[in-house]
Design an enzyme around this catalytic site. Structure first.
Site: not given
Ligand SMILES: *Cc1c(COP(=O)(O)O)cnc(C)c1O
Length: 361
Positions: A102, A173, A197
């Site tokens: 990511w 993030d 998540k």
């Molecule tokens: C799942 C995830 C993403 C992507 O998220 P989306 O909402 O599907 O765009 C980005 N960064 C991390 C760390 C993730 O676990």
């Protein structure tokens, strides 16, 4: 009705009381004779939910009035481009630390805009077994910000101490570990998370951003991509994901009822310890490929002696009511995601199953 143990990486488990509350309130929301799904995003009933979700996140995370709390669409992935578009001035650049898939995607989006700069990586033979140390980073003091990925959902690593970005804002993030423990939000210029998540269903991203960064952001962008537009409309510039935000409200209310993020951290650490101890104590069979000090409390990755055994482990686990133990296709192996909503009982069931499986193998 039967509920199984859900170790999916995302969309992931939601707390049962949160689902039950949604079920109770689904058809007739608070005596209005309509489902929340049928309410206007500009009406009183929804407005209360929206503002309560924001207030609860502020309270749980200790977010001051120096920050906006935004609910945006496009997931974390849209933030990969919105952040550089808004925060990097003409001719500037931003620093990125690579710690997994990511993080790489975030950097790639910045590179597409011509503003991404690599400030450090822990990549080794195509995998990311650790979090870089401060001394491993090559920071640009003129960067618009330093971007990190606090928990690496696929690699199974997590920052336990955040890097010191110097004089530039830290951008994070936190898609797979927001709300897992108390953090000092004032260390961050911006933090964001796709909700699916640890905080709610898919379709919403939470963005916490310092107001002065929004005020100084670029204005030569389409309105929908500007933080200042969403902030000035309290995330109701267009029709919000009302049900997703309602679910975030329910999750936040539930975490508050549990005792707040200090209590949540205790529970998460106990779950992770049980699972990592199981792996360490049976290292002739199970193996965690991640450096001990970089291991994630949210996504526990592990290997078995052979890929055949891993396949059987995942299939037998599913048959035993343990769902989602397959590692990400890009890295293989096994992974148990044990976010806030996964109860200790689920981890205990997993550990018991692992013991049985090893005995039979
Ligand atoms: C799942 C995830 C993403 C992507 O998220 P989306 O909402 O599907 O765009 C980005 N960064 C991390 C760390 C993730 O676990």
């Amino acid at each position: 009705m039967k509920r199984i143990h859900n170790f999916n990486a995302g969309p992931a488990a939601l707390p049962l009381p949160v689902l039950e509350r949604a079920q109770r309130e689904f058809i007739d929301f608070e005596g209005t004779g309509m489902s929340l799904l049928e309410h206007s995003h500009r009406g009183k009933a929804y407005d209360n939910v929206h503002n309560e979700a924001i207030a609860l996140l502020r309270e749980l995370m200790g977010i001051s009035e120096d920050y906006h709390v935004l609910f945006l669409q496009g997931g974390a992935s849209l933030q990969f481009c919105m952040i550089p578009m808004n925060l990097v001035p003409k001719g500037g650049s931003a620093d990125y630390v690579l710690t997994g898939t990511w993080a790489k995607k975030a950097l790639q989006e910045a590179e597409r805009l011509g503003v991404g700069r690599l400030a450090g990586t822990s990549e080794k033979d195509g995998v990311f077994p650790r979090i870089p140390k401060q001394g491993d980073l090559d920071l640009d003091g003129n960067a618009a910000y330093l971007h990190i990925t606090t928990n690496n959902t696929i690699a199974g690593t997590q920052y336990h101490d955040f890097p010191d970005p110097g004089s530039v804002p830290l951008v994070a993030d936190m898609s797979s570990d927001i709300l897992w423990r108390p953090i000092d939000v004032s260390k961050f210029g911006l933090l964001y998370a796709g909700a699916q998540k640890n905080i709610g269903p898919s379709g919403v991203a939470v963005v916490v951003v310092r107001k002065d960064l929004v005020d100084g952001a670029r204005t030569d962008l389409p309105n929908f991509l500007r933080y200042s537009i969403h902030a000035s409309k309290n995330s109701l510039y267009n029709t919000a994901n009302t049900f997703g935000i309602y679910m975030i409200r329910n999750v936040a209310a539930y975490l508050k009822e549990l005792g707040g993020l200090g209590k949540v951290e205790e529970m998460n650490r106990a779950k992770a310890k049980l699972l990592y101890d199981m792996i360490e104590n049976n290292s002739d069979f199970y193996r965690c490929p991640i450096d001990p000090e970089s291991r994630s409390m949210m996504n526990v990755v592990f290997r078995l002696p052979t890929e055949e055994l891993e396949k059987k482990f995942i299939a037998d686990g599913l048959a035993a009511g343990l769902n989602g133990l397959k590692g990400h296709r890009s890295v293989g192996g096994c992974r148990a995601s044990i976010y806030n909503a996964v109860p200790m009982a689920a981890v205990e069931a997993l550990v018991a199953f692992m013991g049985e499986f090893q005995k039979k193998a």
